[in-house]
Write a protein that holds these residues in place. Sequence first.
Motif, PDB file in Angstrom:
ATOM      1  N   LEU A 157     -33.368 -60.979  21.181  1.00 59.99           N
ATOM      2  CA  LEU A 157     -31.928 -60.956  21.446  1.00 59.99           C
ATOM      3  C   LEU A 157     -31.225 -59.922  20.599  1.00 59.99           C
ATOM      4  O   LEU A 157     -30.164 -59.441  20.948  1.00 59.99           O
ATOM      5  N   ASP A 158     -31.806 -59.636  19.453  1.00 69.16           N
ATOM      6  CA  ASP A 158     -31.136 -58.658  18.612  1.00 69.16           C
ATOM      7  C   ASP A 158     -32.196 -57.909  17.814  1.00 69.16           C
ATOM      8  O   ASP A 158     -33.324 -58.360  17.698  1.00 69.16           O
ATOM      9  N   GLU A 159     -31.811 -56.804  17.274  1.00 69.86           N
ATOM     10  CA  GLU A 159     -32.757 -55.990  16.520  1.00 69.86           C
ATOM     11  C   GLU A 159     -32.040 -55.528  15.256  1.00 69.86           C
ATOM     12  O   GLU A 159     -31.092 -54.749  15.322  1.00 69.86           O
ATOM     13  N   GLU A 198     -45.740 -48.553   8.706  1.00 70.21           N
ATOM     14  CA  GLU A 198     -45.729 -47.763   9.945  1.00 70.21           C
ATOM     15  C   GLU A 198     -45.485 -48.668  11.158  1.00 70.21           C
ATOM     16  O   GLU A 198     -44.663 -48.371  12.033  1.00 70.21           O
ATOM     17  N   VAL A 199     -46.206 -49.806  11.196  1.00 72.72           N
ATOM     18  CA  VAL A 199     -46.076 -50.652  12.381  1.00 72.72           C
ATOM     19  C   VAL A 199     -44.666 -51.247  12.501  1.00 72.72           C
ATOM     20  O   VAL A 199     -44.148 -51.413  13.601  1.00 72.72           O
ATOM     21  N   ASP A 200     -44.004 -51.514  11.360  1.00 74.57           N
ATOM     22  CA  ASP A 200     -42.608 -52.003  11.430  1.00 74.57           C
ATOM     23  C   ASP A 200     -41.731 -50.985  12.151  1.00 74.57           C
ATOM     24  O   ASP A 200     -40.899 -51.337  12.990  1.00 74.57           O
ATOM     25  N   VAL A 201     -41.917 -49.720  11.777  1.00 77.43           N
ATOM     26  CA  VAL A 201     -41.051 -48.664  12.315  1.00 77.43           C
ATOM     27  C   VAL A 201     -41.363 -48.420  13.795  1.00 77.43           C
ATOM     28  O   VAL A 201     -40.462 -48.315  14.630  1.00 77.43           O
ATOM     29  N   THR A 252     -39.858 -48.927  19.436  1.00 78.52           N
ATOM     30  CA  THR A 252     -40.367 -49.285  20.765  1.00 78.52           C
ATOM     31  C   THR A 252     -39.487 -50.378  21.377  1.00 78.52           C
ATOM     32  O   THR A 252     -39.127 -50.315  22.555  1.00 78.52           O
ATOM     33  N   ARG A 253     -39.119 -51.373  20.554  1.00 76.56           N
ATOM     34  CA  ARG A 253     -38.241 -52.428  21.082  1.00 76.56           C
ATOM     35  C   ARG A 253     -36.901 -51.838  21.522  1.00 76.56           C
ATOM     36  O   ARG A 253     -36.401 -52.137  22.601  1.00 76.56           O
ATOM     37  N   ASN A 291     -32.890 -49.508  26.730  1.00 75.75           N
ATOM     38  CA  ASN A 291     -32.214 -48.446  27.482  1.00 75.75           C
ATOM     39  C   ASN A 291     -32.105 -48.816  28.945  1.00 75.75           C
ATOM     40  O   ASN A 291     -33.044 -49.331  29.530  1.00 75.75           O
ATOM     41  N   TYR A 292     -30.956 -48.524  29.514  1.00 77.48           N
ATOM     42  CA  TYR A 292     -30.833 -48.634  30.965  1.00 77.48           C
ATOM     43  C   TYR A 292     -30.915 -47.219  31.502  1.00 77.48           C
ATOM     44  O   TYR A 292     -30.103 -46.378  31.149  1.00 77.48           O
ATOM     45  N   GLY A 293     -31.901 -46.951  32.306  1.00 78.23           N
ATOM     46  CA  GLY A 293     -32.051 -45.597  32.846  1.00 78.23           C
ATOM     47  C   GLY A 293     -32.307 -45.658  34.325  1.00 78.23           C
ATOM     48  O   GLY A 293     -32.489 -46.726  34.894  1.00 78.23           O
ATOM     49  N   VAL A 294     -32.339 -44.498  34.940  1.00 74.98           N
ATOM     50  CA  VAL A 294     -32.548 -44.454  36.384  1.00 74.98           C
ATOM     51  C   VAL A 294     -33.972 -44.904  36.721  1.00 74.98           C
ATOM     52  O   VAL A 294     -34.256 -45.327  37.840  1.00 74.98           O
ATOM     53  N   ASP A 295     -34.858 -44.893  35.736  1.00 76.73           N
ATOM     54  CA  ASP A 295     -36.208 -45.414  35.958  1.00 76.73           C
ATOM     55  C   ASP A 295     -36.266 -46.939  35.818  1.00 76.73           C
ATOM     56  O   ASP A 295     -37.292 -47.543  36.097  1.00 76.73           O
ATOM     57  N   SER A 296     -35.171 -47.561  35.329  1.00 76.40           N
ATOM     58  CA  SER A 296     -35.221 -49.022  35.201  1.00 76.40           C
ATOM     59  C   SER A 296     -34.288 -49.733  36.177  1.00 76.40           C
ATOM     60  O   SER A 296     -34.435 -50.928  36.394  1.00 76.40           O
TER      61      SER A 296
END
Length: 485
Positions: free
Chosen positions: A11-13, A56-59, A64-65, A70-75
């Motif tokens: 729900l949040d980041e 590294e994995v945190d970042v 990635t999350r 993103n809302y894009g024309v591919d989604s």
Amino acid sequence: MISTDSRGLMLDEPLLFEQSQPGRIGYSLPDADVPPALPDIELLRDEITDFPELSEVDVIRHYTRLSTWNYGVDSGFYPLGSCTMKYNPKVNEVAARLPGFAEIHPQTPEALNQGALELMYRLERALAEVSGFPAICLQPAAGAQGELAGMLMIRAWHEARGNQRTKVIIPDTAHGTNPATSALCGYEVVPVTSTGILSLDAVAAVMSDEVAALMITNPNTLGLFEANIRAICELVHEQGGLVYCDGANLNALMGISRPGDLGIDVMHFNLHKTFSTPHGGGGPGAGPVGIAEKLIPFLPLPVITKEGDSYHFDYQRPQSIGRVKSFYGHFGILVRAYSYILAMGGEGLKKATELAVLNANYIRARLEGAYALPYKERSLHEVVFSEEKLGGGCHTLDVAKRLIDYGFHPPTIYFPLVVAGALMIEPTETESKQMIDDFCDAMLAIAAEARQDPDTLKQAPTRARRRRLDEATAARKPKLRWRSE
Ligand SMILES: *Cc1c(COP(=O)(O)O)cnc(C)c1O
């Protein structure tokens, strides 16, 4: 720390700063087997307070999350009018990534760059064919820069004739870049009122021998074809002016009508709108300009020429307005556009236009009972409604926010300025009837909610990660940096 709902969806980041754990690091190096050599102490930077400490994995997971938000024309469906968010077929990406194109260095000598030059030369010819202009310059990085290059050529043409003029006529439906460009070129803007489309009388009333050019968008930002365009061009030409066409809406003409044949002198293309190349966060795009014969001496440098089977950059052009972009423009975008044109073919481009126009008129027919339509003429590739008929004291902004709850990106709102509370919808040719019906169903449901339950609209979005933002406070008391408190 990372909040999730019952299905485990994020729900949040938190910000990287908030995720920081003392002592975590992204990488470690093996112990050196030579004595350390420290750099000059003067060069060392001071300790950075509150610098995030993360693995590294945190970042990687953080970014990635975020990318999935993103809302894009591919989604999903992206009905922004005037911006043309149409789907970009992935084959064009494959072409742009071919190593011969993607890894070419811009300073490679001409003789070793023949393939790239040939691609640009052929793209120019293809755009010339689509638009009816004899010459094309591919350099500008966006539509707005194409306007600048085009208007600089118009100014150079007048100056070369020893006839500097001071004014540019622009209709009230124009995009803001048109007056901005004219002002940058040193012209005074003369606004002209249109009633949907521009009348010959309205232009005649302001045309004079002080006017360098008329800037017009066709179809205009109401999605209406400027039916008087030929007569308007003749009138402006008779009094020594030139006509600039903002080509952002070429999606409605491509394959059917050629601006160069209508009497236009200069037009920019937005490759990222019409020729299916990505719009990315303000760039890169490409805004080539097409020009009439009489402007050819003023083309930006360099001009691509063909001699026999080889291609060259011509810099020997004394009347040129000079270079408008470093190197030769956004080459990767040019590759995508050329690939798109080849994949579509002439018939395909025409079909795209027909479908874009059909889709917009279908939306218009489905929604015109529920939303007010200020201009009744048949739409081309986009349709503009107003907020006038909305019930419950609801406004265009409420409709846009509520669409987010239904899973759609909102259309363009409050533009063009001539329509109060404008809702400007451009479906494009790439959407299926099923998708367009889903969108129309959502719009109709929202219009019904506005009458029956206006509060739902005014609270929207309720299903997004962020609710409606307090834009006034955000603008007046902006928080531009994170601080530990
Ligand atoms: C998009 C647009 C522009 C500007 O083009 P950019 O490529 O964004 O610089 C100008 N006029 C109209 C009508 C547009 O829709």
